[in-house]
Design an enzyme around this catalytic site. Structure first.
Site, short mmCIF file in Angstrom:
data_model
loop_
_atom_site.label_atom_id
_atom_site.label_comp_id
_atom_site.label_asym_id
_atom_site.label_seq_id
_atom_site.Cartn_x
_atom_site.Cartn_y
_atom_site.Cartn_z
N ARG A 65 -51.72 52.11 31.84
CA ARG A 65 -52.55 51.47 32.86
C ARG A 65 -51.69 50.51 33.68
O ARG A 65 -50.56 50.18 33.31
CB ARG A 65 -53.70 50.70 32.22
CG ARG A 65 -53.24 49.60 31.27
CD ARG A 65 -54.31 48.57 30.98
NE ARG A 65 -53.88 47.63 29.95
CZ ARG A 65 -53.09 46.59 30.15
NH1 ARG A 65 -52.58 46.36 31.35
NH2 ARG A 65 -52.76 45.78 29.16
N GLY A 67 -50.89 46.65 35.19
CA GLY A 67 -51.01 45.30 34.66
C GLY A 67 -50.07 44.98 33.52
O GLY A 67 -49.25 45.81 33.10
N TYR A 71 -55.57 41.21 25.58
CA TYR A 71 -56.07 41.31 24.19
C TYR A 71 -57.39 42.05 24.18
O TYR A 71 -58.23 41.88 25.08
CB TYR A 71 -56.29 39.90 23.61
CG TYR A 71 -57.16 39.88 22.38
CD1 TYR A 71 -56.68 40.33 21.15
CD2 TYR A 71 -58.48 39.44 22.46
CE1 TYR A 71 -57.49 40.34 20.03
CE2 TYR A 71 -59.30 39.44 21.34
CZ TYR A 71 -58.80 39.88 20.13
OH TYR A 71 -59.61 39.90 19.01
N HIS A 72 -57.59 42.87 23.15
CA HIS A 72 -58.89 43.49 22.88
C HIS A 72 -59.28 43.18 21.45
O HIS A 72 -58.42 43.17 20.55
CB HIS A 72 -58.83 45.01 23.05
CG HIS A 72 -58.45 45.45 24.42
ND1 HIS A 72 -59.10 45.03 25.56
CD2 HIS A 72 -57.48 46.30 24.86
CE1 HIS A 72 -58.56 45.58 26.62
NE2 HIS A 72 -57.57 46.36 26.22
N ALA A 157 -60.76 41.12 32.43
CA ALA A 157 -59.50 41.70 32.90
C ALA A 157 -59.73 43.14 33.31
O ALA A 157 -60.60 43.83 32.76
CB ALA A 157 -58.45 41.62 31.79
N ILE A 158 -58.93 43.60 34.26
CA ILE A 158 -59.03 44.98 34.76
C ILE A 158 -57.64 45.58 34.85
O ILE A 158 -56.71 44.96 35.38
CB ILE A 158 -59.70 45.01 36.15
CG1 ILE A 158 -61.16 44.56 36.04
CG2 ILE A 158 -59.63 46.41 36.77
CD1 ILE A 158 -61.87 44.43 37.37
N GLY A 171 -59.68 50.68 32.36
CA GLY A 171 -60.82 50.06 33.02
C GLY A 171 -60.87 48.56 32.90
O GLY A 171 -59.95 47.87 33.38
N CYS A 189 -52.11 38.65 30.99
CA CYS A 189 -51.87 39.22 32.32
C CYS A 189 -50.63 38.62 32.99
O CYS A 189 -50.45 38.76 34.21
CB CYS A 189 -53.09 39.06 33.22
SG CYS A 189 -54.60 39.79 32.53
#
Length: 234
Positions: A65, A67, A71-72, A157-158, A171, A189
């Site tokens: 992706r 960027g 964190y997830h 965040a995207i 996403g 980021c």
């Protein structure tokens, strides 16, 4: 859902979407503790070494992706739209004619509308992707870092990818009620001067994740002018 499982699922769905075997699809899910670095990722923005992240049960993934690092984890709502945004690449290898920037702005608008439903005022920032909460709003949070009360804080965040077939992957990640301490070990980021904030920080008691999922699905349908036929919780 473990990050790699979701990533593989996205790839499979993207292939089916490119073949018109499925309609546009939105995945909404949570991940276990994971740091991901995108195509613009810098390893130095991860402030842990491998022994430390392994000991703490954190997975680290380099992904395709856009960027830098994010964190997830549990309590964060992650959305992966699998949308057909343009036509397949031409014979000379050019990418499809899709409005990439417009797509990202629509994702931001959808999240802004979602959190507004729960009483949170947020917005966009010129030149920086994501959804932001201004310092006067962040002053509701008694335990947030001082930077949250000086500069806008990121609540979502995207980072996206649009492949050569014109299909979107990856996403957005909306902080509903994650363990925010995990953001302390990254420069999220790649932005040193902006804090990260959650709905729980601003509301005290965050709404149930399922109610946020439902509102995201509703607002997604409005912003992208898609009819939502059914939803499946992952």
């Amino acid at each position: 859902m473990p990050y790699n499982e979701a990533w593989q699922l996205q790839k499979e769905l993207a292939t089916l979407r490119a073949l018109n075997k499925i309609p546009d699809t939105l995945l909404l899910l949570e991940h276990p503790h994971t740091y991901t670095l995108g195509r613009s990722g810098h390893a130095e923005n991860l402030l842990l070494n491998e022994d430390e992240w392994t000991r703490r049960g954190i997975t680290v993934e380099w992904v395709d992706r856009g960027g830098d690092i994010t964190y997830h984890g549990p309590g964060q709502l992650v959305g992966y739209p699998i949308l057909k945004l343009g036509d397949a690449a031409t014979a000379d290898g050019r990418l499809p004619q899709a409005d990439y920037v417009g797509y990202i702005r629509k994702l931001e608008e959808m999240i802004i509308r979602t959190v507004a439903h729960f009483g949170i005022v947020s917005g966009q920032m010129k030149g920086i992707t994501g959804v932001w909460v201004q310092p006067d709003m962040a002053s509701r949070c008694p335990h947030c870092p001082p930077s949250a009360k000086l500069t806008p804080s990121k609540i979502a965040a995207i980072g996206v990818k649009v492949d050569a077939r014109g299909i979107s992957q990856h996403g957005f990640a909306l902080n509903v009620n994650p363990e925010m301490r995990y953001f302390d070990d990254i420069i999220a980021c790649g932005l040193r001067d902006h804090a990260v904030i959650s709905m729980a920080d601003l509301m005290g008691d965050a709404p149930p994740l399922q109610s946020v999922k439902d509102e995201v699905a509703r607002q997604f349908g409005i912003v992208f002018q898609q009819e939502i036929f059914f939803t499946i919780s992952v």
